[in-house]
Design an enzyme around this catalytic site. Structure first.
Site, PDB file in Angstrom:
ATOM      1  N   ASP A  95       0.837  -0.952   0.133  1.00  0.00           N
ATOM      2  CA  ASP A  95       0.088   0.040  -0.076  1.00  0.00           C
ATOM      3  C   ASP A  95       0.946   1.163  -0.157  1.00  0.00           C
ATOM      4  OD1 ASP A  95      -1.725  -2.052   0.621  1.00  0.00           O
ATOM      5  OD2 ASP A  95      -2.938  -0.939   2.030  1.00  0.00           O
ATOM      6  N   LYS A 158      -6.671   3.536  -2.593  1.00  0.00           N
ATOM      7  CA  LYS A 158      -7.271   3.373  -1.153  1.00  0.00           C
ATOM      8  C   LYS A 158      -7.517   4.900  -0.765  1.00  0.00           C
ATOM      9  CE  LYS A 158      -4.617   1.983   3.291  1.00  0.00           C
ATOM     10  NZ  LYS A 158      -3.542   1.408   3.660  1.00  0.00           N
ATOM     11  N   LYS A 188     -10.312   0.356  -1.566  1.00  0.00           N
ATOM     12  CA  LYS A 188     -10.195   0.224  -0.148  1.00  0.00           C
ATOM     13  C   LYS A 188     -10.310   1.422   0.743  1.00  0.00           C
ATOM     14  CE  LYS A 188      -6.442  -1.249   3.325  1.00  0.00           C
ATOM     15  NZ  LYS A 188      -5.006  -1.623   3.550  1.00  0.00           N
TER      16      LYS A 188
END
Length: 240
Positions: A95, A158, A188
């Site tokens: 991430d 995300k 996300k």
């Protein structure tokens, strides 16, 4: 906002069980892995210096880590090196934090090149998620950041690091992100998702993964019949 019907086990499979506090110890991370395995979450998400990590015997939990965290202001080469190191250390997912300064400057070529550098260093089948820090962006910037992420080969966009003073995930941002990527990328939601209602609201908005630190409390919040509380249109709009 539609009412979601998810079992505890189904909701757990949306979750990256997360521990990114700087003061976390190896013992804390080991306990996180044990808890994730017991809860049946999809993955754990931990700091890169905590890799490699041995999961409990028989665990199917994936290992995720962060890159360029939490500011995103690192050189692209440094992010790439960090991502490559993480993959060698056993990370299944990375991430990364977007270059927010480049976003705010409207330098979308730099934004995309930054993501591409990490994508090259963490090639498939490693899953690459791009943290756009949605609470700090305008709607137009959210859309363009998602477009740059897709163009650079990311697998997910995300919402948040959970460390930015602007806040965490919001239903509005998740809806906008999901609409922009159109199912081609995952979405996300992370930052401020603390209750079952929050989690279900994010999923109803289009989230396909959730970043949670208080996973047990969220799962415990589901109704006994497994349907969960009604999704709130404002869940997770502030705080992280």
């Amino acid at each position: 906002m539609s009412h979601q019907t998810l079992s505890r086990e189904e909701l757990a499979q949306y979750v990256d069980h997360t521990l990114l506090k700087p003061e976390s110890t190896d013992a804390d991370v080991a306990a996180l892995a044990e808890e994730a395995s017991a809860l049946g979450t999809y993955s754990i998400c931990i700091s890169p210096s905590k890799l490699p990590i041995a999961l409990p015997a028989g665990s199917t939990v994936k290992i995720a880590t962060v890159c360029g965290f939490p500011s995103g202001s690192h050189h692209a080469e440094v992010k790439a090196a960090e991502a490559a190191h993480a993959v060698l250390d056993g990370a299944h997912e990375v991430d990364m934090v977007i270059n927010l300064g480049a976003v705010k400057s409207g330098d979308w070529a730099q934004v995309q090149a930054d993501i591409e550098a990490v994508r090259a260093a963490a090639a498939h089948p490693t899953v690459l998620k791009v943290i756009i820090e949605s609470a700090a962006l305008t709607d137009d910037e959210i859309v363009k950041a998602c477009e740059a992420s897709e163009a650079a080969g990311a697998d997910f966009v995300k919402t948040s690091t959970g460390f930015h003073p602007a806040g965490g995930a919001s239903v509005h941002a998740v809806e906008l992100m999901a609409r922009t990527v159109g199912g081609r990328l995952g979405v996300k939601a992370s930052g401020g998702v603390r209750t079952a209602a929050d989690a279900l609201a994010m999923i109803a908005a289009g989230a396909t993964r959730l970043g949670l630190s208080g996973t047990a409390a969220v799962l415990d919040g589901l109704d006994d019949d497994g349907t969960g509380p009604a999704a709130s249109a404002t869940a997770g709009a502030t705080g992280y």
